[in-house]
Scaffold this active site. Structure first.
Site, PDB file in Angstrom:
ATOM      1  N   LYS A  23       0.841  -1.198   0.000  1.00 43.08           N
ATOM      2  CA  LYS A  23       0.000   0.000   0.000  1.00 43.08           C
ATOM      3  C   LYS A  23       0.877   1.249   0.000  1.00 43.08           C
ATOM      4  O   LYS A  23       0.785   2.106   0.881  1.00 43.08           O
ATOM      5  CB  LYS A  23      -0.960  -0.041   1.193  1.00 43.08           C
ATOM      6  CG  LYS A  23      -1.973  -1.167   1.093  1.00 43.08           C
ATOM      7  CD  LYS A  23      -2.993  -0.915   0.008  1.00 43.08           C
ATOM      8  CE  LYS A  23      -3.276  -2.083  -0.876  1.00 43.08           C
ATOM      9  NZ  LYS A  23      -4.053  -1.745  -2.046  1.00 43.08           N
ATOM     10  N   GLU A  70      -6.538   5.628  -5.768  1.00 45.37           N
ATOM     11  CA  GLU A  70      -5.497   6.413  -6.443  1.00 45.37           C
ATOM     12  C   GLU A  70      -6.100   7.513  -7.321  1.00 45.37           C
ATOM     13  O   GLU A  70      -5.489   8.549  -7.533  1.00 45.37           O
ATOM     14  CB  GLU A  70      -4.576   5.483  -7.246  1.00 45.37           C
ATOM     15  CG  GLU A  70      -5.223   4.794  -8.435  1.00 45.37           C
ATOM     16  CD  GLU A  70      -4.564   3.470  -8.813  1.00 45.37           C
ATOM     17  OE1 GLU A  70      -3.793   2.916  -8.008  1.00 45.37           O
ATOM     18  OE2 GLU A  70      -4.840   2.971  -9.925  1.00 45.37           O
ATOM     19  N   ASP A 117      -8.275  -0.092  -4.625  1.00 42.54           N
ATOM     20  CA  ASP A 117      -7.007   0.485  -5.076  1.00 42.54           C
ATOM     21  C   ASP A 117      -7.183   1.419  -6.273  1.00 42.54           C
ATOM     22  O   ASP A 117      -6.673   2.543  -6.276  1.00 42.54           O
ATOM     23  CB  ASP A 117      -6.014  -0.643  -5.426  1.00 42.54           C
ATOM     24  CG  ASP A 117      -4.626  -0.091  -5.619  1.00 42.54           C
ATOM     25  OD1 ASP A 117      -3.880  -0.012  -4.627  1.00 42.54           O
ATOM     26  OD2 ASP A 117      -4.287   0.315  -6.750  1.00 42.54           O
TER      27      ASP A 117
HETATM   28  C1  X2X Z   1       1.254   3.294  -5.070  1.00 45.12           C
HETATM   29  C2  X2X Z   1      -0.033   2.628  -5.203  1.00 45.12           C
HETATM   30  O1  X2X Z   1      -0.441   1.860  -4.349  1.00 45.12           O
HETATM   31  C3  X2X Z   1      -0.884   2.991  -6.311  1.00 45.12           C
HETATM   32  C4  X2X Z   1      -1.098   4.465  -6.231  1.00 45.12           C
HETATM   33  O2  X2X Z   1      -2.088   2.314  -6.139  1.00 45.12           O
HETATM   34  C5  X2X Z   1      -0.324   2.646  -7.676  1.00 45.12           C
HETATM   35  O3  X2X Z   1       0.802   3.046  -8.012  1.00 45.12           O
HETATM   36  O4  X2X Z   1      -1.039   1.992  -8.440  1.00 45.12           O
HETATM   37 MG    MG Z   2      -2.218   1.104  -4.381  1.00 46.46          MG
HETATM   38 MG    MG Z   3      -2.738   1.203  -7.713  1.00 50.95          MG
END
Ligand code: X2X
Ligand code: MG
Ligand code: MG
Ligand code: NDP
Length: 556
Positions: A222, A289, A285
């Site tokens: 994470k 983001e 996720d």
């Molecule tokens: C760093 C992370 O966990 C992200 C933002 O979900 C990604 O890079 O996909």
């Molecule tokens: Mg992530």
């Molecule tokens: Mg991500």
């Protein structure tokens, strides 16, 4: 987690890299059960809740599984740490060769951490990198010691064929394009390892499944790849440093999948691991983001930077009151003392300004966040990412920090007085309202607090904002995955516009504060969850800018 970010000169930045000191919390995250299922949740959420009800039931004969009381729920976690490395040979039993496929953000970090940890544990396991033919990443992998001569670097399908554990860390779009060939190349009995649920989301959307005769696990840090490596390097001095990871056991033919997933997390240096499902992971996720982790915070800064100048501030002051106030002050408070501490620390007029900004911003931000969640859950956003992947050679992702905001920001950073960054109460109201709206959308959809707090709070304040503080928005966004950097570019303007159009106009037109929203904020259960995380976090120093074997990406 304590983050001490110090400067590093870089050929790609002309900033004078002021020294900065971060004190950040939440190296740890505690998982909770799906406590906040809402009757208005959609069908996807219903299936999510039923799948998460299978959570909280994992066991390990190798690692200690701890029950953690979290507000009114109990969940299980496994605490990491270098002291557990002697347990790695048992967790990786049967694995002789690990293929790490790709060299983006996660692969350089995960491959090096695994190689170091397994060596220290005395495991006779080869970690080998697999790349597409002609990849420019071959040179970068060689630089950190993965070489053809040592048989630790090769063409991706050759590597996949040899591997007992295939860690598929190419972009999510490439996974969707190549999954058939990848599955076909895997040897019988090999385990597929992912760091995201995206591939499941894609397979479900086309009515396909993972081949039934293989174990499928995921360990999903994470935090961005560079922070996974940097904290691990610092952790060589301070036990417990690292980025938390969720883990999912999607298929367990061997009966050993949970131990392997936990071993992988420990080898990465994760302070805590908590259970999820691939389905719950990709929904939270991809959503997170696009929201407060990257897209929303970018949109918030752009909109406030313009607003403060309209109100008469110089560009420099406007940047300080918007971006600097978030990355240099607000996130530090949240990180060490929780979200509500930002509010509790305000008095008099400042508190009123916070309330106005919060009250006006919460619903507009939530409207966009709900739209994002629905786009992700429905599969639309996954399709968007895949289509973007097909266009990428013709239309590469562009530079996002060549604008006035970030040019001024670079100047501000170079003259920064770290100890005297202001806390603008209007900025705090907008940022906190958006964070709370993100939390509420996830809770209403039935996600467990572990994911909610990680994807909405901890990753923002501990892994990502420190990079924006150190080098600006592009350094944060473009060191994330292809899925994240394209999604952030797509959604940031929506936050910018809706705040400008609906939230700031409401404040300017004297709309009264919605006291119900403020009272819901004051009494929100998430504050207890965040406080619990604060108690259990490890303390560690990380130097964001110091020399490291971490790969960092700058789009010119
Ligand atoms: C760093 C992370 O966990 C992200 C933002 O979900 C990604 O890079 O996909
Ligand atoms: Mg992530
Ligand atoms: Mg991500
Ligand atoms: N970025 C992060 O911090 C996080 C990422 N994840 C997940 O980790 C996984 C990897 O993401 P990330 O590390 O960000 O990498 P990216 O999304 O940036 O993808 C870059 C990698 O994909 C490879 N690639 C792209 N297209 C192809 C192709 N057609 N054939 C073969 N390889 C290809 C690239 O190869 P080349 O080197 O040749 O260009 C490069 O190595 C994803 O599932 C992501 O969601 C999970 C947590 C955090």
């Amino acid at each position: 987690m304590l983050v001490n970010a110090s400067p590093q000169s870089s050929p790609s930045s002309s900033s004078s890299n002021p020294t900065m000191k971060f004190t950040l919390a939440f190296g740890a995250l505690l998982a909770t059960s799906a406590a906040a299922f809402s009757p208005v949740a959609n069908r996807a959420a219903v299936s999510l809740v039923s799948s998460s009800s299978a959570l909280n039931s994992f066991s390990s004969t190798i690692f200690e599984v701890r029950d953690v009381n979290f507000a009114d729920t109990k969940e299980q976690i496994v605490k990491g740490g270098r002291d557990l490395f002697p347990l790695l040979p048992k967790a990786f039993e049967g694995i002789k060769e690990i293929g790490v496929i790709g060299w983006g953000s996660q692969a350089p970090a995960q491959a090096q951490n695994l190689r170091d940890s397994l060596k220290e544990a005395g495991c006779d396991i080869k970690v080998r990198i697999g790349l597409r033919e002609g990849s420019s990443s071959f040179a970068e992998a060689r630089e950190v010691g993965f070489t053809e001569d040592a048989d630790t670097l090769g063409e991706m399908f050759d590597v996949i064929k040899k591997s007992d554990l295939v860690m598929l860390l190419i972009s999510d779009a490439a996974q969707a394009a190549l999954y058939k060939e990848v599955f076909a190349a895997m040897k019988p009995g090999a385990t597929l390892g992912l760091s995201h649920g995206f591939l499941l989301g894609y397979l479900e959307s086309i009515g396909e499944k993972f081949p039934e005769d293989m174990d499928v696990i995921a360990v999903c840090p994470k935090g961005m790849g560079p922070s996974v490596r940097r904290l691990y390097e610092q952790g060589k001095e301070v036990n417990g440093a690292g980025i938390n990871a969720s883990f999912a056991v999607h298929q367990d033919k061997s009966g050993k999948a949970t131990e392997l997933a936990l071993g992988w997390g420990v080898a990465l240096g994760s302070p805590f691991m908590f259970e999820t499902t691939l389905s719950s992971e990709y929904r939270s996720d991809i959503y997170g983001e696009r929201g407060i982790l990257l897209g929303a915070v970018h949109g918030i800064v752009e909109s406030l930077y313009r607003r403060y100048q309209r109100q008469g501030m110089t560009p420099e002051q406007a940047f300080i009151e918007s971006c600097e106030s978030i990355t240099g002050n607000i996130v530090k408070i949240i990180s060490t003392r929780g979200i509500k501490a930002v509010y509790d620390g305000l008095t008099g007029d400042d508190k009123e300004v916070f309330k106005q900004a919060y009250s006006a911003s919460y619903m507009p931000a939530k409207e966009i966040l709900q739209e994002i969640y629905d786009e992700v859950s429905s599969g639309n956003e996954i399709r968007t990412v895949i289509m973007h992947g097909k266009r990428i050679n013709k239309y590469p992702v562009g530079k996002i920090d060549g604008t006035d905001t970030w040019i001024v920001g670079e100047k501000v950073r170079s003259e920064r007085d770290e100890e005297n960054i202001p806390l603008n109460p209007f900025t705090a109201g907008v940022y906190v309202a958006t964070m709370m709206a993100q939390i509420d959308v996830l809770l209403e959809a039935g996600h467990p607090y572990s994911e909610v707090v990680n994807e909405s709070v901890i990753e923002a304040v501990d892994s990502l904002c420190p990079y924006m503080h150190y080098r600006g928005v592009a350094f944060m966004v473009d060191n994330c995955s292809f899925t994240a950097k394209t999604g952030s570019r797509k959604w940031a303007p929506r936050f910018d516009y809706i705040l400008d159009q609906l939230a700031y106009t409401a404040v300017d037109n004297g709309k009264p504060v919605n006291e119900d929203l403020i009272s819901a904020f004051e009494n929100h259960k998430v504050h207890a969850a965040v406080e619990e995380c604060c108690k259990l976090r490890p303390t560690v120093d990380i130097s964001v800018g110091s020399a490291s074997s971490t790969k960092e990406i700058v789009i010119q």
